[in-house]
Design an enzyme around this catalytic site. Structure first.
Site, mmCIF file in Angstrom:
data_model
loop_
_atom_site.group_PDB
_atom_site.id
_atom_site.type_symbol
_atom_site.label_atom_id
_atom_site.label_comp_id
_atom_site.label_asym_id
_atom_site.label_seq_id
_atom_site.Cartn_x
_atom_site.Cartn_y
_atom_site.Cartn_z
ATOM 1 N N LYS A 55 26.090 -32.055 -42.637
ATOM 2 C CA LYS A 55 27.468 -31.885 -43.117
ATOM 3 C C LYS A 55 28.450 -32.094 -41.969
ATOM 4 C CE LYS A 55 25.912 -28.909 -46.867
ATOM 5 N NZ LYS A 55 25.594 -27.548 -47.315
ATOM 6 N N GLN A 99 26.370 -20.945 -45.299
ATOM 7 C CA GLN A 99 25.155 -21.628 -45.741
ATOM 8 C C GLN A 99 24.104 -20.612 -46.200
ATOM 9 O OE1 GLN A 99 24.656 -25.176 -45.747
ATOM 10 N NE2 GLN A 99 22.799 -24.637 -46.880
ATOM 11 N N ASP A 122 33.181 -24.685 -50.412
ATOM 12 C CA ASP A 122 31.927 -24.887 -51.134
ATOM 13 C C ASP A 122 32.049 -24.381 -52.579
ATOM 14 O OD1 ASP A 122 29.515 -26.100 -50.734
ATOM 15 O OD2 ASP A 122 28.476 -24.340 -49.948
#
Ligand code: NAP
Length: 286
Positions: A55, A99, A122
């Protein structure tokens, strides 16, 4: 009889998306805004580290700066909460990625819920999911958002179509179902307790597999001409690549359009995260 399905090429679309984002990032920089994405990641989880590195690599490619807060066994939950509070308050940070999974000694839900929805690029906090449910503006969850971009790019009409989402996770199945509903599809959500799944699947115009079971959906589960979106990513011993939740060979004999694995949904997840980050940075201009 359907012959060759359209391949919904996520890799190619992600490339187009990144090219567009690069232009927007340059424009932001010219106005004194340097888009920045920060990640909070488990230091001892190789898969998480690899995802975050990828990412960050693509973030760097479009010109988004990034940083990482590593959480190892010596980092307390309160230190992680403090870091997220700092990121929430820092006007130079536009997006924060937490994450999954964080190390076991951290209450991940608590950390996630402390992230402000304005930086939840996200789209996975309950505030973001609530905004999606209520039809309010906010960051949409990256994987289903990427899938909607693929459907749009290839002109797949959802309105009035029957759509089956297999899987009901908060990061994928549920938001996917809501986004298809927003597009006026008639949506059914299946899960591990659903009865007669193959039969149900055979009635559907659009099938999104978000299960985590290698090649579960077979071609004979599909209505001829169905659109197949495979979000799955499964490691299988002896196979060179990760495989999806759909059996690509048999599904592609029946589907009118299908995403490959790899090269379908995966690249669009990353592209969507970057898109949300650039949107967040642009929002600081108004
Ligand atoms: P998850 O949290 O494990 O959820 C899996 C869902 O599948 C659950 O709702 C489960 O039902 C359902 N399920 C399990 N076995 C089933 C069966 N036999 N029949 C019907 N439904 C069944 O997984 P996730 O995080 O949503 O991820 C799903 C897949 O997408 C995985 O392969 C993951 O690697 C992949 N993924 C890909 C991306 C990407 O960027 N491409 C991003 C995220 C995830 P219950 O709720 O009843 O348990």
């Amino acid at each position: 009889m359907v012959e060759t399905p359209v391949i919904l090429d996520g890799r190619a679309l992600a490339r187009e998306v990144r090219d567009g984002l690069k232009v927007r990032v340059d424009a932001l920089k010219a106005q004194g805004v340097n888009p920045r994405l920060e990640a909070v990641v488990a230091a001892q989880d190789p898969a998480s580290l690899a995802y975050v590195e990828m990412k960050k690599k693509w973030a760097g490619w479009v010109g988004i700066e990034s940083g990482t807060f590593m959480v190892d066994d010596s980092v307390s939950e309160s230190a992680v909460m403090e870091q997220v509070a700092k990121l929430n308050a820092d006007s130079a940070v536009h997006g924060v990625l937490i994450q999954h999974p964080l190390p076991g000694h951290i209450d991940e839900d608590r950390v996630l819920e402390s992230l402000g929805h304005a930086k939840d690029v996200d789209g996975i906090t309950s505030a973001s999911l609530g905004r999606l449910t209520a039809g309010l503006p906010g960051f949409r969850c990256a994987t289903p958002l990427g899938i909607t971009k693929l459907l749009d790019r290839y002109g797949v009409q959802c309105e009035g179509k029957s759509a089956l989402v297999i899987g009901r996770s908060n990061i994928l199945g549920k938001p996917m179902a809501l986004m298809l509903l927003e597009r006026n599809a008639t949506v059914t959500v299946a899960h591990s307790r659903t009865k007669d799944l193959p039969e149900l699947c055979r009635t559907m115009d659009i099938v999104v597999a978000a299960v985590g079971r290698a090649e579960m959906v077979k071609g004979d589960w599909l209505k001829p001409g169905a659109v197949v979106i495979d979000a799955g990513y499964n490691k299988v011993e002896g196979r060179a690549h990760d495989v999806g939740d759909c059996d690509y060979d048999s599904c592609s004999e029946v589907a009118s359009a299908i995403t490959p694995v790899p090269g379908g949904v995966g690249p669009m997840t990353v592209a969507s995260l970057l898109m949300n980050t650039v949107d967040a940075a642009e929002a600081t201009l108004v």
